[in-house]
Scaffold this motif. Structure first.
Motif, PDB file in Angstrom:
ATOM      1  N   GLY A  44     -47.187  19.740 -40.524  1.00 58.74           N
ATOM      2  CA  GLY A  44     -47.022  18.298 -40.355  1.00 58.74           C
ATOM      3  C   GLY A  44     -45.652  17.942 -39.804  1.00 58.74           C
ATOM      4  O   GLY A  44     -45.530  17.051 -38.945  1.00 58.74           O
ATOM      5  N   LEU A  45     -44.611  18.606 -40.268  1.00 57.16           N
ATOM      6  CA  LEU A  45     -43.264  18.343 -39.748  1.00 57.16           C
ATOM      7  C   LEU A  45     -43.140  18.767 -38.291  1.00 57.16           C
ATOM      8  O   LEU A  45     -42.437  18.111 -37.505  1.00 57.16           O
ATOM      9  N   ILE A  46     -43.807  19.838 -37.907  1.00 60.30           N
ATOM     10  CA  ILE A  46     -43.764  20.274 -36.505  1.00 60.30           C
ATOM     11  C   ILE A  46     -44.416  19.221 -35.605  1.00 60.30           C
ATOM     12  O   ILE A  46     -43.870  18.855 -34.550  1.00 60.30           O
ATOM     13  N   LEU A  47     -45.583  18.732 -36.013  1.00 61.23           N
ATOM     14  CA  LEU A  47     -46.254  17.701 -35.216  1.00 61.23           C
ATOM     15  C   LEU A  47     -45.445  16.406 -35.178  1.00 61.23           C
ATOM     16  O   LEU A  47     -45.332  15.757 -34.126  1.00 61.23           O
ATOM     17  N   LEU A  48     -44.866  16.032 -36.317  1.00 63.70           N
ATOM     18  CA  LEU A  48     -44.065  14.813 -36.371  1.00 63.70           C
ATOM     19  C   LEU A  48     -42.822  14.929 -35.500  1.00 63.70           C
ATOM     20  O   LEU A  48     -42.468  13.995 -34.757  1.00 63.70           O
ATOM     21  N   GLY A  49     -42.141  16.077 -35.565  1.00 62.51           N
ATOM     22  CA  GLY A  49     -40.969  16.271 -34.729  1.00 62.51           C
ATOM     23  C   GLY A  49     -41.296  16.345 -33.249  1.00 62.51           C
ATOM     24  O   GLY A  49     -40.529  15.852 -32.410  1.00 62.51           O
ATOM     25  N   SER A  50     -42.437  16.925 -32.920  1.00 60.54           N
ATOM     26  CA  SER A  50     -42.843  16.986 -31.512  1.00 60.54           C
ATOM     27  C   SER A  50     -43.109  15.595 -30.962  1.00 60.54           C
ATOM     28  O   SER A  50     -42.688  15.254 -29.846  1.00 60.54           O
ATOM     29  N   TRP A  51     -43.802  14.771 -31.743  1.00 57.35           N
ATOM     30  CA  TRP A  51     -44.068  13.404 -31.290  1.00 57.35           C
ATOM     31  C   TRP A  51     -42.777  12.596 -31.194  1.00 57.35           C
ATOM     32  O   TRP A  51     -42.598  11.795 -30.284  1.00 57.35           O
ATOM     33  N   GLU A  52     -41.869  12.806 -32.136  1.00 58.14           N
ATOM     34  CA  GLU A  52     -40.592  12.096 -32.110  1.00 58.14           C
ATOM     35  C   GLU A  52     -39.779  12.486 -30.881  1.00 58.14           C
ATOM     36  O   GLU A  52     -39.107  11.644 -30.270  1.00 58.14           O
ATOM     37  N   SER A  53     -39.847  13.743 -30.478  1.00 58.10           N
ATOM     38  CA  SER A  53     -39.114  14.186 -29.293  1.00 58.10           C
ATOM     39  C   SER A  53     -39.748  13.644 -28.017  1.00 58.10           C
ATOM     40  O   SER A  53     -39.037  13.236 -27.086  1.00 58.10           O
ATOM     41  N   LEU A  54     -41.075  13.643 -27.956  1.00 56.48           N
ATOM     42  CA  LEU A  54     -41.747  13.161 -26.758  1.00 56.48           C
ATOM     43  C   LEU A  54     -41.591  11.667 -26.561  1.00 56.48           C
ATOM     44  O   LEU A  54     -41.614  11.182 -25.423  1.00 56.48           O
ATOM     45  N   ASN A  90     -33.266   8.607 -25.497  1.00 64.92           N
ATOM     46  CA  ASN A  90     -32.573   8.395 -26.760  1.00 64.92           C
ATOM     47  C   ASN A  90     -32.260   9.769 -27.342  1.00 64.92           C
ATOM     48  O   ASN A  90     -33.092  10.404 -27.988  1.00 64.92           O
ATOM     49  N   PHE A  91     -31.037  10.244 -27.109  1.00 63.86           N
ATOM     50  CA  PHE A  91     -30.684  11.606 -27.501  1.00 63.86           C
ATOM     51  C   PHE A  91     -30.612  11.758 -29.017  1.00 63.86           C
ATOM     52  O   PHE A  91     -30.847  12.854 -29.541  1.00 63.86           O
ATOM     53  N   ALA A  92     -30.276  10.684 -29.740  1.00 59.65           N
ATOM     54  CA  ALA A  92     -30.283  10.759 -31.197  1.00 59.65           C
ATOM     55  C   ALA A  92     -31.705  10.989 -31.721  1.00 59.65           C
ATOM     56  O   ALA A  92     -31.936  11.811 -32.618  1.00 59.65           O
ATOM     57  N   LYS A  93     -32.649  10.283 -31.153  1.00 58.25           N
ATOM     58  CA  LYS A  93     -34.049  10.462 -31.540  1.00 58.25           C
ATOM     59  C   LYS A  93     -34.565  11.834 -31.129  1.00 58.25           C
ATOM     60  O   LYS A  93     -35.323  12.472 -31.868  1.00 58.25           O
ATOM     61  N   LEU A  94     -34.143  12.305 -29.973  1.00 57.91           N
ATOM     62  CA  LEU A  94     -34.539  13.636 -29.523  1.00 57.91           C
ATOM     63  C   LEU A  94     -33.987  14.713 -30.447  1.00 57.91           C
ATOM     64  O   LEU A  94     -34.684  15.673 -30.805  1.00 57.91           O
ATOM     65  N   GLY A  95     -32.715  14.577 -30.850  1.00 57.95           N
ATOM     66  CA  GLY A  95     -32.129  15.554 -31.763  1.00 57.95           C
ATOM     67  C   GLY A  95     -32.811  15.563 -33.119  1.00 57.95           C
ATOM     68  O   GLY A  95     -33.030  16.628 -33.711  1.00 57.95           O
ATOM     69  N   ARG A  96     -33.168  14.375 -33.624  1.00 52.75           N
ATOM     70  CA  ARG A  96     -33.883  14.317 -34.898  1.00 52.75           C
ATOM     71  C   ARG A  96     -35.261  14.957 -34.785  1.00 52.75           C
ATOM     72  O   ARG A  96     -35.720  15.641 -35.717  1.00 52.75           O
ATOM     73  N   GLY A  97     -35.917  14.776 -33.660  1.00 51.48           N
ATOM     74  CA  GLY A  97     -37.214  15.418 -33.471  1.00 51.48           C
ATOM     75  C   GLY A  97     -37.112  16.933 -33.452  1.00 51.48           C
ATOM     76  O   GLY A  97     -37.934  17.632 -34.070  1.00 51.48           O
ATOM     77  N   LEU A  98     -36.097  17.457 -32.767  1.00 46.92           N
ATOM     78  CA  LEU A  98     -35.913  18.912 -32.751  1.00 46.92           C
ATOM     79  C   LEU A  98     -35.554  19.440 -34.132  1.00 46.92           C
ATOM     80  O   LEU A  98     -35.992  20.530 -34.525  1.00 46.92           O
ATOM     81  N   GLY A  99     -34.770  18.683 -34.883  1.00 48.41           N
ATOM     82  CA  GLY A  99     -34.462  19.094 -36.249  1.00 48.41           C
ATOM     83  C   GLY A  99     -35.696  19.131 -37.133  1.00 48.41           C
ATOM     84  O   GLY A  99     -35.857  20.037 -37.960  1.00 48.41           O
ATOM     85  N   LEU A 100     -36.591  18.167 -36.959  1.00 47.36           N
ATOM     86  CA  LEU A 100     -37.836  18.165 -37.735  1.00 47.36           C
ATOM     87  C   LEU A 100     -38.727  19.346 -37.354  1.00 47.36           C
ATOM     88  O   LEU A 100     -39.393  19.934 -38.212  1.00 47.36           O
ATOM     89  N   ILE A 101     -38.743  19.693 -36.071  1.00 48.97           N
ATOM     90  CA  ILE A 101     -39.545  20.848 -35.648  1.00 48.97           C
ATOM     91  C   ILE A 101     -39.025  22.129 -36.295  1.00 48.97           C
ATOM     92  O   ILE A 101     -39.799  22.962 -36.797  1.00 48.97           O
ATOM     93  N   LEU A 102     -37.695  22.298 -36.297  1.00 49.97           N
ATOM     94  CA  LEU A 102     -37.115  23.500 -36.901  1.00 49.97           C
ATOM     95  C   LEU A 102     -37.334  23.510 -38.414  1.00 49.97           C
ATOM     96  O   LEU A 102     -37.556  24.578 -39.000  1.00 49.97           O
TER      97      LEU A 102
END
Length: 319
Positions: free
Chosen positions: A12-22, A168-180
């Motif tokens: 679930g965190l991987i999917l959430l982080g992927s959507w947040e990054s996209l 939005n690089f802050a949102k992109l960074g949070r998405g990558l953090g959620l994926i990891l």
């Protein structure tokens, strides 16, 4: 916790982080509705799992189990509050909460999650502590990204941010953090609750939410920690490879391209003097002859013959 629960939470965190990054290039909303609904669903699952662990600790007469799960309940409640307030902002037209307030709740949730993994030492000699230390890296990325986004949202209005566009690089960074975080949750599930842990290290469970991984010798403990670091480096390298591949595919569509028509080659400004003078070089260095540098249609020249140097300026020679 179990293998299924940790693997499901990690997915679930991987999917959430992927959507947040996209959706980091979205100009419509601060937090997308899919992100908020997914966050609320995951928070409810964590709350339900924590309640099951608390009841199991009571039946197992484990006094530390409820204390550990109350921390998880507090963190999950903060994420649930964040998602509920965000959903209200997206659907309600009368009750609208300030975006910095919602972002501040999210920041507190990430900070509390960071402290949970930093202070959760049930067994000082347990190998799981090394996994918890490595989990703090993606959580810290989410904390920093949320702080940056909170600072930007506090000084800029929604209209100005929407008009600015871009990524939005802050949102992109949070998405990558959620994926990891998600991939590392899955790794911890397979490492703790299967035979993929280091040799001579075994799981000792006191209750559903209170367990430790003990090794037979000190060398086995160090080997288990080293394997955890190696696995985390592999997860990080895989994330970098996937991000580079996805960026190469969707970057041309979502990222603003530069104006390559204004490109000027290095030294292009020297082309403007082509019509002012032409430089020639005649060399006969083998026989100690004449090296001559002339400027046609110019005012400055230099001549050297048989070791003598002559500087010519405006038709006058200086020896």
């Amino acid at each position: 916790m179990s293998l299924f629960s940790m693997a499901f939470a990690g997915g679930g965190l991987i999917l959430l982080g992927s959507w947040e990054s996209l959706t980091s290039t979205s100009k419509t909303q601060r937090f997308s509705t899919i992100t908020l609904i997914s966050a609320s669903f995951l928070s409810l699952l964590f709350i339900f799992d924590s309640l099951l662990s608390i009841f199991d600790s009571f039946s197992s007469h484990d006094k530390m189990g409820p204390t550990l799960q109350l921390q998880v309940l507090a963190i999950s409640s903060l994420f649930l509050l964040f998602s509920i307030l965000g959903i209200f902002n997206n659907f309600s037209k009368t009750l609208i909460f300030p975006y910095p307030l919602i972002n501040l709740i999210l920041l507190f949730a990430f900070i509390e999650e960071f402290l949970l993994f930093h202070l959760q030492f049930k067994d000082v000699d347990g190998v799981e502590n090394r996994y918890y230390d490595l989990m703090m890296v993606p959580i810290l990325v989410c904390v920093i990204s949320t702080i940056v986004e909170l600072k930007d949202s506090s000084f800029e209005s929604i209209e100005s941010i929407r008009a600015k566009g871009g990524v939005n690089f802050a949102k992109l960074g949070r998405g990558l953090g959620l994926i990891l975080q998600g991939t590392w949750f899955v790794q911890m599930g397979f490492s703790f609750f299967s035979d993929l842990i280091a040799n001579n290290c075994h799981l000792h469970r006191k209750s559903r939410g209170n367990f430790t991984i003990q090794c037979q010798s000190h060398m086995d403990l160090h080997r288990g920690g080293a394997i955890a670091v190696l696995l985390f480096n592999c997860h990080l390298a895989l994330l970098v490879a996937v991000v580079c591949g996805v960026y190469s595919i969707v970057g041309k569509r979502f990222v603003v391209e530069g104006d390559y028509r204004s490109y000027r080659p290095i030294g292009g400004e020297m082309q403007t003097v082509e019509n002012e003078g032409k430089f020639t070089l005649d060399s006969d260095s083998d026989e100690g002859g004449v090296n001559e540098i002339d400027q046609v249609d110019g005012n400055v020249g230099s001549r050297r013959g048989n070791g003598s140097v002559e500087l010519v300026v405006n038709g006058h020679g200086v020896h």
